[in-house]
Design a protein around this motif. Structure first.
Motif, PDB file in Angstrom:
ATOM      1  N   GLN A  50       3.442  19.339 -36.283  1.00 41.13           N
ATOM      2  CA  GLN A  50       4.510  18.790 -37.112  1.00 41.13           C
ATOM      3  C   GLN A  50       3.960  18.371 -38.473  1.00 41.13           C
ATOM      4  OE1 GLN A  50       6.303  15.603 -34.862  1.00 41.13           O
ATOM      5  NE2 GLN A  50       7.260  16.984 -33.385  1.00 41.13           N
ATOM      6  N   PHE A  51       2.773  17.760 -38.454  1.00 38.51           N
ATOM      7  CA  PHE A  51       2.123  17.382 -39.711  1.00 38.51           C
ATOM      8  C   PHE A  51       1.838  18.617 -40.560  1.00 38.51           C
ATOM      9  CE2 PHE A  51      -0.018  13.286 -37.886  1.00 38.51           C
ATOM     10  CZ  PHE A  51       1.215  12.658 -37.892  1.00 38.51           C
ATOM     11  N   LEU A  52       1.339  19.654 -39.907  1.00 41.17           N
ATOM     12  CA  LEU A  52       1.014  20.878 -40.636  1.00 41.17           C
ATOM     13  C   LEU A  52       2.259  21.492 -41.266  1.00 41.17           C
ATOM     14  CD1 LEU A  52      -1.630  22.628 -38.361  1.00 41.17           C
ATOM     15  CD2 LEU A  52      -1.939  21.910 -40.722  1.00 41.17           C
ATOM     16  N   ASP A  53       3.357  21.468 -40.510  1.00 47.57           N
ATOM     17  CA  ASP A  53       4.608  22.005 -41.041  1.00 47.57           C
ATOM     18  C   ASP A  53       5.084  21.186 -42.241  1.00 47.57           C
ATOM     19  OD1 ASP A  53       4.642  23.967 -39.116  1.00 47.57           O
ATOM     20  OD2 ASP A  53       6.013  22.887 -37.779  1.00 47.57           O
ATOM     21  N   LYS A  54       4.865  19.888 -42.159  1.00 45.50           N
ATOM     22  CA  LYS A  54       5.345  18.982 -43.202  1.00 45.50           C
ATOM     23  C   LYS A  54       4.539  19.112 -44.487  1.00 45.50           C
ATOM     24  CE  LYS A  54       6.070  14.034 -44.106  1.00 45.50           C
ATOM     25  NZ  LYS A  54       5.900  12.667 -43.545  1.00 45.50           N
ATOM     26  N   ASN A  55       3.208  19.124 -44.369  1.00 49.04           N
ATOM     27  CA  ASN A  55       2.386  19.116 -45.575  1.00 49.04           C
ATOM     28  C   ASN A  55       0.975  19.612 -45.262  1.00 49.04           C
ATOM     29  OD1 ASN A  55       1.233  18.707 -48.053  1.00 49.04           O
ATOM     30  ND2 ASN A  55       1.494  16.483 -48.081  1.00 49.04           N
ATOM     31  N   PRO A  56       0.779  20.916 -45.128  1.00 49.55           N
ATOM     32  CA  PRO A  56      -0.538  21.440 -44.764  1.00 49.55           C
ATOM     33  C   PRO A  56      -1.625  21.144 -45.784  1.00 49.55           C
ATOM     34  CG  PRO A  56       0.923  23.217 -45.446  1.00 49.55           C
ATOM     35  CD  PRO A  56       1.774  21.995 -45.298  1.00 49.55           C
ATOM     36  N   LYS A  57      -1.251  20.934 -47.051  1.00 46.20           N
ATOM     37  CA  LYS A  57      -2.246  20.671 -48.087  1.00 46.20           C
ATOM     38  C   LYS A  57      -2.876  19.286 -47.927  1.00 46.20           C
ATOM     39  CE  LYS A  57      -1.731  24.513 -50.470  1.00 46.20           C
ATOM     40  NZ  LYS A  57      -2.834  25.509 -50.598  1.00 46.20           N
ATOM     41  N   ASP A  58      -2.199  18.388 -47.194  1.00 48.35           N
ATOM     42  CA  ASP A  58      -2.704  17.023 -47.036  1.00 48.35           C
ATOM     43  C   ASP A  58      -3.437  16.844 -45.708  1.00 48.35           C
ATOM     44  OD1 ASP A  58      -3.033  14.508 -48.199  1.00 48.35           O
ATOM     45  OD2 ASP A  58      -1.447  13.647 -46.967  1.00 48.35           O
ATOM     46  N   TRP A  59      -3.694  17.939 -45.030  1.00 48.10           N
ATOM     47  CA  TRP A  59      -4.365  17.910 -43.721  1.00 48.10           C
ATOM     48  C   TRP A  59      -5.864  18.124 -43.935  1.00 48.10           C
ATOM     49  CZ3 TRP A  59      -2.973  18.191 -38.344  1.00 48.10           C
ATOM     50  CH2 TRP A  59      -3.961  18.701 -37.503  1.00 48.10           C
ATOM     51  N   ALA A  60      -6.670  17.291 -43.286  1.00 50.98           N
ATOM     52  CA  ALA A  60      -8.123  17.457 -43.363  1.00 50.98           C
ATOM     53  C   ALA A  60      -8.742  16.945 -42.066  1.00 50.98           C
ATOM     54  CB  ALA A  60      -8.695  16.693 -44.554  1.00 50.98           C
ATOM     55  N   THR A  61      -9.970  17.345 -41.815  1.00 47.09           N
ATOM     56  CA  THR A  61     -10.665  16.908 -40.602  1.00 47.09           C
ATOM     57  C   THR A  61     -12.053  16.382 -40.958  1.00 47.09           C
ATOM     58  OG1 THR A  61     -11.688  19.063 -40.148  1.00 47.09           O
ATOM     59  CG2 THR A  61      -9.480  18.672 -39.242  1.00 47.09           C
ATOM     60  N   SER A  62     -12.595  15.578 -40.065  1.00 49.35           N
ATOM     61  CA  SER A  62     -13.974  15.122 -40.239  1.00 49.35           C
ATOM     62  C   SER A  62     -14.618  14.995 -38.871  1.00 49.35           C
ATOM     63  CB  SER A  62     -14.030  13.780 -40.973  1.00 49.35           C
ATOM     64  OG  SER A  62     -13.493  12.736 -40.170  1.00 49.35           O
ATOM     65  N   ALA A  63     -15.925  15.187 -38.853  1.00 52.56           N
ATOM     66  CA  ALA A  63     -16.673  15.078 -37.601  1.00 52.56           C
ATOM     67  C   ALA A  63     -16.690  13.630 -37.118  1.00 52.56           C
ATOM     68  CB  ALA A  63     -18.098  15.568 -37.812  1.00 52.56           C
ATOM     69  N   PRO A  64     -16.876  13.420 -35.818  1.00 51.41           N
ATOM     70  CA  PRO A  64     -17.078  12.050 -35.331  1.00 51.41           C
ATOM     71  C   PRO A  64     -18.323  11.464 -36.002  1.00 51.41           C
ATOM     72  CG  PRO A  64     -16.787  13.602 -33.513  1.00 51.41           C
ATOM     73  CD  PRO A  64     -16.956  14.420 -34.752  1.00 51.41           C
ATOM     74  N   SER A  65     -18.352  10.167 -36.163  1.00 49.88           N
ATOM     75  CA  SER A  65     -19.505   9.514 -36.771  1.00 49.88           C
ATOM     76  C   SER A  65     -20.606   9.332 -35.729  1.00 49.88           C
ATOM     77  CB  SER A  65     -19.100   8.141 -37.304  1.00 49.88           C
ATOM     78  OG  SER A  65     -18.795   7.266 -36.220  1.00 49.88           O
ATOM     79  N   PRO A  66     -21.839   9.077 -36.166  1.00 52.58           N
ATOM     80  CA  PRO A  66     -22.893   8.721 -35.200  1.00 52.58           C
ATOM     81  C   PRO A  66     -22.488   7.532 -34.339  1.00 52.58           C
ATOM     82  CG  PRO A  66     -23.862   9.231 -37.325  1.00 52.58           C
ATOM     83  CD  PRO A  66     -22.385   9.215 -37.539  1.00 52.58           C
ATOM     84  N   GLY A  67     -21.750   6.596 -34.940  1.00 51.67           N
ATOM     85  CA  GLY A  67     -21.273   5.448 -34.170  1.00 51.67           C
ATOM     86  C   GLY A  67     -20.326   5.835 -33.055  1.00 51.67           C
ATOM     87  N   ASP A  68     -19.507   6.867 -33.301  1.00 51.29           N
ATOM     88  CA  ASP A  68     -18.591   7.336 -32.252  1.00 51.29           C
ATOM     89  C   ASP A  68     -19.376   7.876 -31.056  1.00 51.29           C
ATOM     90  OD1 ASP A  68     -16.337   6.727 -33.779  1.00 51.29           O
ATOM     91  OD2 ASP A  68     -16.298   8.711 -34.715  1.00 51.29           O
ATOM     92  N   PHE A  69     -20.415   8.643 -31.359  1.00 48.24           N
ATOM     93  CA  PHE A  69     -21.231   9.181 -30.256  1.00 48.24           C
ATOM     94  C   PHE A  69     -22.032   8.080 -29.574  1.00 48.24           C
ATOM     95  CE2 PHE A  69     -20.428  13.402 -32.015  1.00 48.24           C
ATOM     96  CZ  PHE A  69     -20.330  14.155 -30.849  1.00 48.24           C
ATOM     97  N   LEU A  70     -22.544   7.142 -30.357  1.00 45.59           N
ATOM     98  CA  LEU A  70     -23.290   6.042 -29.744  1.00 45.59           C
ATOM     99  C   LEU A  70     -22.389   5.246 -28.805  1.00 45.59           C
ATOM    100  CD1 LEU A  70     -25.948   4.504 -29.544  1.00 45.59           C
ATOM    101  CD2 LEU A  70     -25.202   3.108 -31.498  1.00 45.59           C
ATOM    102  N   SER A  71     -21.149   5.041 -29.202  1.00 46.68           N
ATOM    103  CA  SER A  71     -20.193   4.342 -28.336  1.00 46.68           C
ATOM    104  C   SER A  71     -19.968   5.118 -27.037  1.00 46.68           C
ATOM    105  CB  SER A  71     -18.858   4.136 -29.059  1.00 46.68           C
ATOM    106  OG  SER A  71     -19.002   3.269 -30.159  1.00 46.68           O
ATOM    107  N   ALA A  72     -19.897   6.450 -27.151  1.00 49.99           N
ATOM    108  CA  ALA A  72     -19.723   7.280 -25.956  1.00 49.99           C
ATOM    109  C   ALA A  72     -20.951   7.183 -25.058  1.00 49.99           C
ATOM    110  CB  ALA A  72     -19.463   8.728 -26.359  1.00 49.99           C
ATOM    111  N   TYR A  73     -22.151   7.203 -25.664  1.00 52.14           N
ATOM    112  CA  TYR A  73     -23.380   7.070 -24.877  1.00 52.14           C
ATOM    113  C   TYR A  73     -23.380   5.729 -24.123  1.00 52.14           C
ATOM    114  CZ  TYR A  73     -25.200  10.848 -27.913  1.00 52.14           C
ATOM    115  OH  TYR A  73     -25.384  12.036 -28.590  1.00 52.14           O
ATOM    116  N   LYS A  74     -23.012   4.663 -24.832  1.00 53.91           N
ATOM    117  CA  LYS A  74     -22.997   3.339 -24.201  1.00 53.91           C
ATOM    118  C   LYS A  74     -21.963   3.277 -23.070  1.00 53.91           C
ATOM    119  CE  LYS A  74     -24.530   0.610 -28.196  1.00 53.91           C
ATOM    120  NZ  LYS A  74     -24.123  -0.415 -29.196  1.00 53.91           N
ATOM    121  N   LYS A  75     -20.825   3.915 -23.301  1.00 53.39           N
ATOM    122  CA  LYS A  75     -19.751   3.880 -22.293  1.00 53.39           C
ATOM    123  C   LYS A  75     -20.192   4.518 -20.991  1.00 53.39           C
ATOM    124  CE  LYS A  75     -14.991   5.385 -21.428  1.00 53.39           C
ATOM    125  NZ  LYS A  75     -13.813   6.089 -22.013  1.00 53.39           N
TER     126      LYS A  75
END
Length: 284
Positions: A50-75
């Motif tokens: 739905q977001f893509l249909d609405k405004n594909p030019k405003d769509w972007a992605t980013s990788a998880p941060s090292p902190g995100d992976f560290l949180s997963a390791y701790k979990k």
């Protein structure tokens, strides 16, 4: 669960697979209109499209941060893991691997007694899930982390994936061809086929119809599939009925196969377009 298995959200295993094998999923981020959404956590595939249909030019992605992976390791450690195996998307497609490795370095201080192995799968989507499943089944057999790592390093060289596109129009989003070429190509009556080679998304051919593309990929699969590794993954970008039809064909051609269907991460759907079908398997 002595050995925990972690992967990123582009692997998109089914809920049943996640629950059965206790996969920990680290979501990739989607940015849209100033907000950050976590893939499959804050954002469903339907909402993403739905977001893509609405405004594909405003769509972007980013990788998880090292902190995100560290949180997963701790979990997973809090849940009883003594060792961790982390499988990520190819670094030629995403910076996710780098974050996982940086988190591993941070974990040397925060989780000093936990061994962590991070593997570049050199692929995307369903092949990641196939490798996670292979690792989980070896874990169930009581194999050591060293033995599992060696197996995955071997299997990742044999995992194959083909993506059948509804249109070439959106492939420029993957960075493989210019936007102008995508738009011109979309005028032609072609159904492109992509694959992953050396960790990069590449063209593998095209036909004049989706049915012909499917037939072509099924022939390639029939000639190369390793029956001793029966899992075959099918993923789709908002086209479940077509994925179910493809599963029927696979089951007819390969009666001993174990086929699963999952929905692609919308991050993949963004680059391939709605209507894309994907099949993955281990080659001989």
């Amino acid at each position: 669960m002595k050995i925990a298995i972690i992967t990123d959200s582009t692997a998109a295993p089914t809920k049943e697979q996640q629950e059965k094998y206790q996969f920990e999923i680290v979501p990739i981020n989607v940015m849209f209109e100033g907000k950050v959404y976590r893939d499959f956590v804050d954002l469903t595939a339907a909402q993403a499209y739905q977001f893509l249909d609405k405004n594909p030019k405003d769509w972007a992605t980013s990788a998880p941060s090292p902190g995100d992976f560290l949180s997963a390791y701790k979990k997973v450690v809090e849940n009883g893991a003594k060792e961790i195996l982390c499988l990520t998307i190819s670094p030629k497609i995403s910076a996710t691997l780098n974050s996982a490795r940086m988190a591993k370095e941070l974990a040397k201080t925060e989780l000093p007694d936990i061994r962590i192995e991070v593997i570049d799968t050199q692929t995307i989507t369903a092949p990641e899930t196939l490798l996670c499943l292979a690792a989980a089944k070896e874990r169930e057999k009581g194999k050591t982390l060293d033995e599992i790592v060696q197996l995955i390093e071997d299997l990742k060289k044999r995992v194959k994936v083909f993506v059948i596109l509804e249109t070439i129009r959106y492939v420029y989003r993957s960075g493989r061809i210019p936007e102008v070429a995508s738009k011109i190509g979309a005028i032609l009556p072609l159904k492109p086929i992509l694959t992953v080679s050396d960790g990069s998304l590449r063209f593998a051919g095209a036909t004049t119809s989706k049915r012909k593309s499917i037939d072509k990929i099924l022939k390639i699969t029939k000639d190369g599939w390793d029956e001793t590794l029966p899992e075959i993954g099918i993923m789709h970008a908002d086209c479940l009925p077509e994925a179910e039809e493809l599963k029927k064909k696979v089951n007819q051609l390969f009666p001993s196969s174990q086929v699963f269907i999952s929905e692609c991460s919308p991050i993949i759907g963004y680059a391939t377009g709605r209507g894309s079908l994907l099949i993955a398997y281990f080659a001989k």
